[in-house]
Design a protein around this motif. Structure first.
Motif, PDB file in Angstrom:
ATOM      1  N   ARG A 289      18.790   6.739  12.317  1.00 58.67           N
ATOM      2  CA  ARG A 289      19.083   6.599  13.749  1.00 58.67           C
ATOM      3  C   ARG A 289      17.812   6.306  14.541  1.00 58.67           C
ATOM      4  NH1 ARG A 289      23.592   7.239  15.746  1.00 58.67           N
ATOM      5  NH2 ARG A 289      24.456   8.594  14.157  1.00 58.67           N
ATOM      6  N   GLU A 290      16.666   6.791  14.039  1.00 61.23           N
ATOM      7  CA  GLU A 290      15.382   6.570  14.715  1.00 61.23           C
ATOM      8  C   GLU A 290      14.782   5.200  14.402  1.00 61.23           C
ATOM      9  OE1 GLU A 290      15.834   9.405  12.687  1.00 61.23           O
ATOM     10  OE2 GLU A 290      16.615  10.475  14.432  1.00 61.23           O
ATOM     11  N   GLY A 291      15.442   4.402  13.536  1.00 65.06           N
ATOM     12  CA  GLY A 291      14.963   3.064  13.220  1.00 65.06           C
ATOM     13  C   GLY A 291      14.016   3.008  12.037  1.00 65.06           C
ATOM     14  N   GLN A 292      13.907   4.077  11.276  1.00 66.51           N
ATOM     15  CA  GLN A 292      13.069   4.064  10.084  1.00 66.51           C
ATOM     16  C   GLN A 292      13.897   3.579   8.897  1.00 66.51           C
ATOM     17  OE1 GLN A 292      11.760   8.216  10.054  1.00 66.51           O
ATOM     18  NE2 GLN A 292       9.693   7.459  10.469  1.00 66.51           N
ATOM     19  N   TYR A 293      13.228   2.952   7.942  1.00 60.79           N
ATOM     20  CA  TYR A 293      13.882   2.491   6.722  1.00 60.79           C
ATOM     21  C   TYR A 293      13.436   3.369   5.566  1.00 60.79           C
ATOM     22  CZ  TYR A 293      15.305  -1.498   9.443  1.00 60.79           C
ATOM     23  OH  TYR A 293      15.874  -2.294  10.402  1.00 60.79           O
ATOM     24  N   VAL A 294      14.407   3.800   4.772  1.00 61.41           N
ATOM     25  CA  VAL A 294      14.138   4.712   3.669  1.00 61.41           C
ATOM     26  C   VAL A 294      14.640   4.071   2.372  1.00 61.41           C
ATOM     27  CG1 VAL A 294      14.632   7.002   2.716  1.00 61.41           C
ATOM     28  CG2 VAL A 294      14.404   6.708   5.196  1.00 61.41           C
ATOM     29  N   ILE A 295      13.756   3.994   1.390  1.00 67.09           N
ATOM     30  CA  ILE A 295      14.181   3.557   0.059  1.00 67.09           C
ATOM     31  C   ILE A 295      14.843   4.759  -0.598  1.00 67.09           C
ATOM     32  CG2 ILE A 295      13.446   2.739  -2.210  1.00 67.09           C
ATOM     33  CD1 ILE A 295      11.087   1.376  -0.758  1.00 67.09           C
ATOM     34  N   ILE A 296      16.119   4.604  -0.901  1.00 68.20           N
ATOM     35  CA  ILE A 296      16.909   5.717  -1.428  1.00 68.20           C
ATOM     36  C   ILE A 296      17.008   5.657  -2.945  1.00 68.20           C
ATOM     37  CG2 ILE A 296      19.202   6.773  -1.410  1.00 68.20           C
ATOM     38  CD1 ILE A 296      19.468   5.565   1.470  1.00 68.20           C
ATOM     39  N   ASP A 297      17.142   4.442  -3.477  1.00 71.05           N
ATOM     40  CA  ASP A 297      17.379   4.304  -4.905  1.00 71.05           C
ATOM     41  C   ASP A 297      16.923   2.940  -5.380  1.00 71.05           C
ATOM     42  OD1 ASP A 297      18.660   5.090  -7.474  1.00 71.05           O
ATOM     43  OD2 ASP A 297      20.065   3.479  -6.993  1.00 71.05           O
ATOM     44  N   VAL A 298      16.405   2.887  -6.593  1.00 69.31           N
ATOM     45  CA  VAL A 298      16.052   1.622  -7.235  1.00 69.31           C
ATOM     46  C   VAL A 298      16.609   1.670  -8.651  1.00 69.31           C
ATOM     47  CG1 VAL A 298      14.186   0.128  -8.045  1.00 69.31           C
ATOM     48  CG2 VAL A 298      13.916   1.393  -5.909  1.00 69.31           C
ATOM     49  N   ILE A 299      17.345   0.625  -9.023  1.00 68.39           N
ATOM     50  CA  ILE A 299      17.794   0.525 -10.411  1.00 68.39           C
ATOM     51  C   ILE A 299      17.284  -0.782 -10.990  1.00 68.39           C
ATOM     52  CG2 ILE A 299      19.817   1.996 -10.127  1.00 68.39           C
ATOM     53  CD1 ILE A 299      21.547  -0.453 -10.045  1.00 68.39           C
ATOM     54  N   ARG A 300      16.947  -0.729 -12.269  1.00 72.86           N
ATOM     55  CA  ARG A 300      16.467  -1.909 -12.983  1.00 72.86           C
ATOM     56  C   ARG A 300      17.097  -1.900 -14.362  1.00 72.86           C
ATOM     57  NH1 ARG A 300      10.543  -3.054 -13.493  1.00 72.86           N
ATOM     58  NH2 ARG A 300      10.800  -1.714 -15.273  1.00 72.86           N
TER      59      ARG A 300
ATOM     60  N   SER B  38       0.830  -1.189   0.000  1.00 74.32           N
ATOM     61  CA  SER B  38       0.000   0.000   0.000  1.00 74.32           C
ATOM     62  C   SER B  38       0.872   1.250   0.000  1.00 74.32           C
ATOM     63  CB  SER B  38      -0.905   0.004   1.233  1.00 74.32           C
ATOM     64  OG  SER B  38      -1.533   1.251   1.351  1.00 74.32           O
ATOM     65  N   ARG B  39       0.721   2.060  -1.035  1.00 76.20           N
ATOM     66  CA  ARG B  39       1.484   3.312  -1.106  1.00 76.20           C
ATOM     67  C   ARG B  39       1.116   4.248   0.043  1.00 76.20           C
ATOM     68  NH1 ARG B  39       4.155   4.198  -6.013  1.00 76.20           N
ATOM     69  NH2 ARG B  39       3.670   2.638  -7.563  1.00 76.20           N
ATOM     70  N   ASP B  40      -0.063   4.063   0.621  1.00 80.61           N
ATOM     71  CA  ASP B  40      -0.488   4.910   1.735  1.00 80.61           C
ATOM     72  C   ASP B  40       0.320   4.637   3.004  1.00 80.61           C
ATOM     73  OD1 ASP B  40      -2.426   5.974   0.074  1.00 80.61           O
ATOM     74  OD2 ASP B  40      -3.966   4.551   0.742  1.00 80.61           O
ATOM     75  N   SER B  41       1.021   3.503   3.055  1.00 85.18           N
ATOM     76  CA  SER B  41       1.772   3.169   4.265  1.00 85.18           C
ATOM     77  C   SER B  41       3.172   3.787   4.271  1.00 85.18           C
ATOM     78  CB  SER B  41       1.855   1.650   4.432  1.00 85.18           C
ATOM     79  OG  SER B  41       2.635   1.094   3.389  1.00 85.18           O
ATOM     80  N   VAL B  42       3.522   4.522   3.225  1.00 87.54           N
ATOM     81  CA  VAL B  42       4.824   5.187   3.162  1.00 87.54           C
ATOM     82  C   VAL B  42       4.631   6.662   2.865  1.00 87.54           C
ATOM     83  CG1 VAL B  42       6.033   3.107   2.405  1.00 87.54           C
ATOM     84  CG2 VAL B  42       5.146   4.683   0.717  1.00 87.54           C
ATOM     85  N   SER B  43       5.629   7.431   3.198  1.00 85.11           N
ATOM     86  CA  SER B  43       5.572   8.863   2.893  1.00 85.11           C
ATOM     87  C   SER B  43       6.946   9.325   2.436  1.00 85.11           C
ATOM     88  CB  SER B  43       5.138   9.646   4.129  1.00 85.11           C
ATOM     89  OG  SER B  43       6.028   9.421   5.202  1.00 85.11           O
ATOM     90  N   PRO B  44       6.972  10.334   1.565  1.00 83.00           N
ATOM     91  CA  PRO B  44       8.269  10.820   1.076  1.00 83.00           C
ATOM     92  C   PRO B  44       9.057  11.518   2.188  1.00 83.00           C
ATOM     93  CG  PRO B  44       6.429  11.966  -0.008  1.00 83.00           C
ATOM     94  CD  PRO B  44       5.853  11.006   0.968  1.00 83.00           C
ATOM     95  N   VAL B  45      10.367  11.411   2.108  1.00 87.37           N
ATOM     96  CA  VAL B  45      11.246  12.105   3.040  1.00 87.37           C
ATOM     97  C   VAL B  45      12.334  12.808   2.233  1.00 87.37           C
ATOM     98  CG1 VAL B  45      10.865  10.484   4.941  1.00 87.37           C
ATOM     99  CG2 VAL B  45      12.763  10.115   3.368  1.00 87.37           C
ATOM    100  N   LYS B  46      12.989  13.759   2.846  1.00 87.12           N
ATOM    101  CA  LYS B  46      14.105  14.440   2.197  1.00 87.12           C
ATOM    102  C   LYS B  46      15.380  13.701   2.579  1.00 87.12           C
ATOM    103  CE  LYS B  46      11.768  18.813   1.917  1.00 87.12           C
ATOM    104  NZ  LYS B  46      11.680  20.192   2.367  1.00 87.12           N
ATOM    105  N   TYR B  47      16.005  13.110   1.570  1.00 84.48           N
ATOM    106  CA  TYR B  47      17.183  12.275   1.781  1.00 84.48           C
ATOM    107  C   TYR B  47      18.261  13.004   2.575  1.00 84.48           C
ATOM    108  CZ  TYR B  47      21.500   9.827   0.609  1.00 84.48           C
ATOM    109  OH  TYR B  47      22.695   9.189   0.680  1.00 84.48           O
TER     110      TYR B  47
ATOM    111  N   PHE C 188      23.372   1.214   5.511  1.00 87.28           N
ATOM    112  CA  PHE C 188      22.841   1.123   4.159  1.00 87.28           C
ATOM    113  C   PHE C 188      22.946  -0.321   3.685  1.00 87.28           C
ATOM    114  CE2 PHE C 188      24.577   5.418   4.480  1.00 87.28           C
ATOM    115  CZ  PHE C 188      23.542   6.195   3.987  1.00 87.28           C
ATOM    116  N   ALA C 189      22.001  -0.729   2.853  1.00 85.09           N
ATOM    117  CA  ALA C 189      22.065  -2.042   2.201  1.00 85.09           C
ATOM    118  C   ALA C 189      21.397  -1.931   0.838  1.00 85.09           C
ATOM    119  CB  ALA C 189      21.368  -3.108   3.039  1.00 85.09           C
ATOM    120  N   ARG C 190      21.988  -2.620  -0.141  1.00 82.65           N
ATOM    121  CA  ARG C 190      21.340  -2.736  -1.444  1.00 82.65           C
ATOM    122  C   ARG C 190      21.130  -4.219  -1.703  1.00 82.65           C
ATOM    123  NH1 ARG C 190      20.370   0.395  -6.047  1.00 82.65           N
ATOM    124  NH2 ARG C 190      21.832   2.019  -5.399  1.00 82.65           N
TER     125      ARG C 190
END
Length: 173
Positions: A97-108, A50-59, A67-69
């Motif tokens: 640091r607060e324990g949130q996970y952020v999708i930074i980049d996706v490559i295909r 669900s896209r509603d379960s995420v929100s944009p953040v400023k990287y 970090f992990a890819r």
């Protein structure tokens, strides 16, 4: 199994014309099966995430501690015989640091296996320092052999922060 649809049963269509209308009114997957005899169709799982379960953040405002890819590896380019092969995909995530996970980049991309491994190395070298590279490992002896070769190549290229995740035998979902 004898393939047939309602259109093969003329007496039923004549005696109960409303039956065709009821089949046409079914949801897409059930209609494909019951009306057209398409038993290969499956429901899509597009609503799983669900896209509603995420929100944009400023990287640049995030305080990342790790970090992990993770990679899903395919190994074919589009061709005349295979015009729509799977993509190789790599998702870079950061943990704040607060324990949130952020999708930074996706490559295909779609490439042959040799180019896929080269692109994984190039990407690892351009990702933030300390990024863990997570590769899929198929179960069994063949999967272990592939992992050994991948690990050897990555180490030769200076990529050491690598881990593997056993896949297969269960749904990706």
């Amino acid at each position: 199994f004898i393939s047939a649809t309602i259109f093969d049963n003329k007496p039923l269509l004549l005696s109960n014309p409303g039956y065709l209308a009821s089949l046409q009114g079914l949801k897409r997957v059930k209609r494909e099966r019951d009306l057209y005899g398409n038993w290969d169709i499956r429901e899509e799982i597009s609503s799983f995430f669900s896209r509603d379960s995420v929100s944009p953040v400023k990287y640049h405002e995030q305080d990342f501690v790790a970090f992990a890819r993770a990679w899903d590896i395919a190994g074919s380019k589009p061709s005349e015989t295979n015009p729509n092969p799977d993509y190789t995909a790599g998702v870079l995530m950061g943990k704040t640091r607060e324990g949130q996970y952020v999708i930074i980049d996706v490559i295909r991309f779609r490439e042959n296996y040799g180019e896929v491994i080269k692109r994984i190395v190039e990407t690892a070298k351009s990702d933030p320092e300390g990024t863990k590279v997570v590769l899929p490992q198929d179960p069994g002896a063949a999967g272990k052999a592939v992992i050994r070769e991948q690990l050897k190549y990555l180490h030769e290229e200076g990529i050491y922060n690598v881990s593997f995740m056993v896949v297969g035998g269960r749904s990706k979902v």
